[in-house]
Design a protein around this motif. Structure first.
Motif, PDB file in Angstrom:
ATOM      1  N   ASP A  20       0.838  -1.184   0.000  1.00  0.00           N
ATOM      2  CA  ASP A  20       0.000   0.000   0.000  1.00  0.00           C
ATOM      3  C   ASP A  20       0.882   1.247   0.000  1.00  0.00           C
ATOM      4  O   ASP A  20       2.095   1.174   0.255  1.00  0.00           O
ATOM      5  CB  ASP A  20      -0.978   0.007   1.170  1.00  0.00           C
ATOM      6  CG  ASP A  20      -0.284  -0.065   2.517  1.00  0.00           C
ATOM      7  OD1 ASP A  20       0.932  -0.296   2.543  1.00  0.00           O
ATOM      8  OD2 ASP A  20      -0.960   0.104   3.542  1.00  0.00           O
ATOM      9  N   LEU A  21       0.237   2.374  -0.273  1.00  0.00           N
ATOM     10  CA  LEU A  21       0.984   3.595  -0.565  1.00  0.00           C
ATOM     11  C   LEU A  21       0.166   4.796  -0.126  1.00  0.00           C
ATOM     12  O   LEU A  21      -1.062   4.810  -0.264  1.00  0.00           O
ATOM     13  CB  LEU A  21       1.243   3.660  -2.074  1.00  0.00           C
ATOM     14  CG  LEU A  21       1.905   4.896  -2.674  1.00  0.00           C
ATOM     15  CD1 LEU A  21       3.382   4.920  -2.329  1.00  0.00           C
ATOM     16  CD2 LEU A  21       1.733   4.878  -4.196  1.00  0.00           C
ATOM     17  N   LEU A  22       0.832   5.786   0.424  1.00  0.00           N
ATOM     18  CA  LEU A  22       0.192   7.063   0.747  1.00  0.00           C
ATOM     19  C   LEU A  22       0.762   8.133  -0.172  1.00  0.00           C
ATOM     20  O   LEU A  22       1.977   8.316  -0.227  1.00  0.00           O
ATOM     21  CB  LEU A  22       0.450   7.445   2.206  1.00  0.00           C
ATOM     22  CG  LEU A  22       0.077   8.883   2.615  1.00  0.00           C
ATOM     23  CD1 LEU A  22      -1.415   9.142   2.417  1.00  0.00           C
ATOM     24  CD2 LEU A  22       0.492   9.149   4.062  1.00  0.00           C
ATOM     25  N   ILE A  23      -0.122   8.835  -0.888  1.00  0.00           N
ATOM     26  CA  ILE A  23       0.293   9.918  -1.774  1.00  0.00           C
ATOM     27  C   ILE A  23      -0.213  11.227  -1.189  1.00  0.00           C
ATOM     28  O   ILE A  23      -1.402  11.368  -0.882  1.00  0.00           O
ATOM     29  CB  ILE A  23      -0.261   9.728  -3.199  1.00  0.00           C
ATOM     30  CG1 ILE A  23       0.214   8.397  -3.776  1.00  0.00           C
ATOM     31  CG2 ILE A  23       0.176  10.869  -4.102  1.00  0.00           C
ATOM     32  CD1 ILE A  23      -0.374   8.079  -5.144  1.00  0.00           C
ATOM     33  N   GLN A  32      -4.615  12.243  -8.733  1.00  0.00           N
ATOM     34  CA  GLN A  32      -5.226  11.264  -9.645  1.00  0.00           C
ATOM     35  C   GLN A  32      -4.178  10.618 -10.539  1.00  0.00           C
ATOM     36  O   GLN A  32      -4.195   9.399 -10.751  1.00  0.00           O
ATOM     37  CB  GLN A  32      -6.297  11.944 -10.491  1.00  0.00           C
ATOM     38  CG  GLN A  32      -7.012  10.980 -11.445  1.00  0.00           C
ATOM     39  CD  GLN A  32      -8.066  11.688 -12.294  1.00  0.00           C
ATOM     40  OE1 GLN A  32      -8.090  12.907 -12.357  1.00  0.00           O
ATOM     41  NE2 GLN A  32      -8.909  10.920 -12.942  1.00  0.00           N
ATOM     42  N   GLY A  33      -3.253  11.439 -11.059  1.00  0.00           N
ATOM     43  CA  GLY A  33      -2.216  10.906 -11.939  1.00  0.00           C
ATOM     44  C   GLY A  33      -1.325   9.896 -11.244  1.00  0.00           C
ATOM     45  O   GLY A  33      -1.049   8.811 -11.779  1.00  0.00           O
ATOM     46  N   PHE A  34      -0.897  10.228 -10.022  1.00  0.00           N
ATOM     47  CA  PHE A  34      -0.032   9.306  -9.298  1.00  0.00           C
ATOM     48  C   PHE A  34      -0.790   8.068  -8.830  1.00  0.00           C
ATOM     49  O   PHE A  34      -0.222   6.976  -8.748  1.00  0.00           O
ATOM     50  CB  PHE A  34       0.632  10.013  -8.116  1.00  0.00           C
ATOM     51  CG  PHE A  34       1.796  10.864  -8.518  1.00  0.00           C
ATOM     52  CD1 PHE A  34       2.948  10.298  -9.043  1.00  0.00           C
ATOM     53  CD2 PHE A  34       1.752  12.243  -8.400  1.00  0.00           C
ATOM     54  CE1 PHE A  34       4.029  11.077  -9.429  1.00  0.00           C
ATOM     55  CE2 PHE A  34       2.815  13.033  -8.780  1.00  0.00           C
ATOM     56  CZ  PHE A  34       3.957  12.447  -9.300  1.00  0.00           C
ATOM     57  N   ARG A  35      -2.068   8.237  -8.513  1.00  0.00           N
ATOM     58  CA  ARG A  35      -2.875   7.070  -8.151  1.00  0.00           C
ATOM     59  C   ARG A  35      -2.942   6.092  -9.314  1.00  0.00           C
ATOM     60  O   ARG A  35      -2.768   4.872  -9.138  1.00  0.00           O
ATOM     61  CB  ARG A  35      -4.286   7.505  -7.747  1.00  0.00           C
ATOM     62  CG  ARG A  35      -5.256   6.326  -7.610  1.00  0.00           C
ATOM     63  CD  ARG A  35      -6.650   6.791  -7.283  1.00  0.00           C
ATOM     64  NE  ARG A  35      -6.787   7.075  -5.868  1.00  0.00           N
ATOM     65  CZ  ARG A  35      -7.013   6.150  -4.938  1.00  0.00           C
ATOM     66  NH1 ARG A  35      -7.133   4.876  -5.299  1.00  0.00           N
ATOM     67  NH2 ARG A  35      -7.132   6.477  -3.682  1.00  0.00           N
ATOM     68  N   ILE A  43      -0.022  -1.802  -7.175  1.00  0.00           N
ATOM     69  CA  ILE A  43      -0.195  -1.522  -5.748  1.00  0.00           C
ATOM     70  C   ILE A  43      -1.681  -1.642  -5.404  1.00  0.00           C
ATOM     71  O   ILE A  43      -2.524  -0.984  -6.013  1.00  0.00           O
ATOM     72  CB  ILE A  43       0.344  -0.128  -5.399  1.00  0.00           C
ATOM     73  CG1 ILE A  43       1.859  -0.092  -5.682  1.00  0.00           C
ATOM     74  CG2 ILE A  43       0.071   0.215  -3.938  1.00  0.00           C
ATOM     75  CD1 ILE A  43       2.467   1.266  -5.574  1.00  0.00           C
ATOM     76  N   ALA A  44      -1.984  -2.460  -4.429  1.00  0.00           N
ATOM     77  CA  ALA A  44      -3.373  -2.807  -4.150  1.00  0.00           C
ATOM     78  C   ALA A  44      -4.162  -1.665  -3.514  1.00  0.00           C
ATOM     79  O   ALA A  44      -5.333  -1.463  -3.814  1.00  0.00           O
ATOM     80  CB  ALA A  44      -3.425  -4.038  -3.241  1.00  0.00           C
ATOM     81  N   ARG A  45      -3.535  -0.902  -2.614  1.00  0.00           N
ATOM     82  CA  ARG A  45      -4.270   0.120  -1.880  1.00  0.00           C
ATOM     83  C   ARG A  45      -3.503   1.439  -1.926  1.00  0.00           C
ATOM     84  O   ARG A  45      -2.320   1.481  -1.575  1.00  0.00           O
ATOM     85  CB  ARG A  45      -4.488  -0.304  -0.432  1.00  0.00           C
ATOM     86  CG  ARG A  45      -5.381   0.639   0.368  1.00  0.00           C
ATOM     87  CD  ARG A  45      -5.534   0.182   1.806  1.00  0.00           C
ATOM     88  NE  ARG A  45      -6.048  -1.183   1.893  1.00  0.00           N
ATOM     89  CZ  ARG A  45      -5.364  -2.194   2.399  1.00  0.00           C
ATOM     90  NH1 ARG A  45      -4.140  -2.007   2.843  1.00  0.00           N
ATOM     91  NH2 ARG A  45      -5.891  -3.404   2.431  1.00  0.00           N
ATOM     92  N   VAL A  46      -4.169   2.497  -2.348  1.00  0.00           N
ATOM     93  CA  VAL A  46      -3.550   3.818  -2.429  1.00  0.00           C
ATOM     94  C   VAL A  46      -4.340   4.793  -1.553  1.00  0.00           C
ATOM     95  O   VAL A  46      -5.511   5.061  -1.802  1.00  0.00           O
ATOM     96  CB  VAL A  46      -3.520   4.344  -3.885  1.00  0.00           C
ATOM     97  CG1 VAL A  46      -2.865   5.726  -3.938  1.00  0.00           C
ATOM     98  CG2 VAL A  46      -2.777   3.367  -4.792  1.00  0.00           C
TER      99      VAL A  46
END
Length: 228
Positions: A20-23, A32-35, A43-46
Motif C-alpha cells: 500500500d501507498l500514501l500519496i 489522480q495521476g499518481f494514483r 499496488i493494491a491500496r492507495v
C-alpha cells in the motif's frame, strides 16, 4: 505527468512492490495521476491526503509501506520537510519518496537529511517515477543522476554557498519569510513557539552574513520565487 510507453514493462518486473501507498499532494489532478500510476504498478491500496495534517493522521492510522509526498503546500513553504521528519520520528523505518517541481540541490539535500530515501521531479517521465518508487519500496535510495552530481558538488563547495549550510528548519523559515509570513504565522505552520522563530531568524541573519532584516527578506523572497 503522462504515462510512459514503458509502463507495462516496469509493472511486470519481478521485484517487490509495496502493498500500500500514501500519496500526499494538494492538487487533485496530481493525486489522480499518481494514483493511476501506482495502480498500474500493481499496488493494491492507495491512500491520499491533501495536507500534512491529514497525511500524518493517515500514516499513523494505516502505516502504509511507502509515502510519496510533495514538498510545497499552498502558502506553507516547504512544509513537506516537516511531514517527512514527523513520519520518520513515528516510524524510523518509514520509506519516503519526495517529489517536487523544485530541483534546487540545497533543497533536495535537506529532503534526504530529513529522512526521505528518494527524490523525483514532478515533470519526470512516468518510467522515472516508477523506478524511484521501486527503489524506495525496496529500501534503496533514488536520485536523478544530474541532481546527485549537483549535490555532490554542493557538498564539496559548501563553505562558499551560505544556503547550503542552513538546516532544513532554517530553510523552511527562510522560505516562509519570503512568502510574507509573520513570526506568529511561521510558528503556527511549523508548530514552533514564537521565541524559537525569532531565534532562528537571528541565526539566519548571522549564517547568511546579512546585516538587516530587509536584506534577509530579499534573499528569502528570491528563494520563495524559485518554488512552485
Amino acid at each position: 505527468m503522462s504515462a510512459a510507453p514503458g509502463l507495462a514493462q516496469h509493472a511486470a518486473r519481478p521485484t517487490a512492490r509495496p502493498r500500500d501507498l500514501l500519496i500526499v499532494d494538494d492538487h487533485p489532478i496530481v493525486l489522480q495521476g499518481f494514483r493511476l500510476l501506482a495502480e498500474e504498478a500493481g499496488i493494491a491500496r492507495v491512500h491520499e491526503a491533501r495536507d500534512i495534517v491529514a497525511a500524518y493522521r493517515t500514516f499513523h492510522r494505516h502505516r502504509p509501506a511507502v509515502v510519496v509526498t510533495d514538498l510545497s503546500f499552498r502558502d506553507d513553504g516547504l512544509s513537506g520537510l516537516s511531514l517527512i521528519r514527523r513520519i520518520r520520528a513515528l516510524e524510523p523505518g518509514a520509506r519516503i519518496l519526495a517529489l517536487s517541481m523544485h530541483r534546487d540541490p540545497v533543497i533536495v539535500a535537506r529532503v534526504l537529511e530529513c529522512g526521505a530515501l528518494g527524490f523525483v521531479l514532478k515533470d519526470a517521465p512516468a518510467a522515472s517515477f516508477l523506478d524511484a518508487l521501486e527503489a524506495v519500496a525496496n529500501g534503496r535510495s533514488y536520485l536523478p543522476h544530474d541532481i546527485a552530481i549537483e549535490i555532490a558538488m554542493l557538498n564539496a563547495g559548501a563553505r562558499d554557498l551560505p544556503l547550503a549550510n542552513l538546516t532544513s528548519r532554517e530553510m523552511q523559515i527562510l522560505v516562509l519569510i519570503g512568502k510574507g509570513k509573520s513570526y506568529d504565522e511561521i510558528a503556527e505552520i511549523l508548530t514552533l513557539n514564537y521565541r524559537s522563530v525569532v531565534n532562528a531568524t537571528a541565526a539566519l541573519l548571522c549564517n547568511l552574513c546579512v546585516g538587516s532584516t530587509a536584506e534577509l527578506m530579499r534573499i528569502a523572497a528570491s528563494q520563495a520565487r524559485s518554488l512552485p
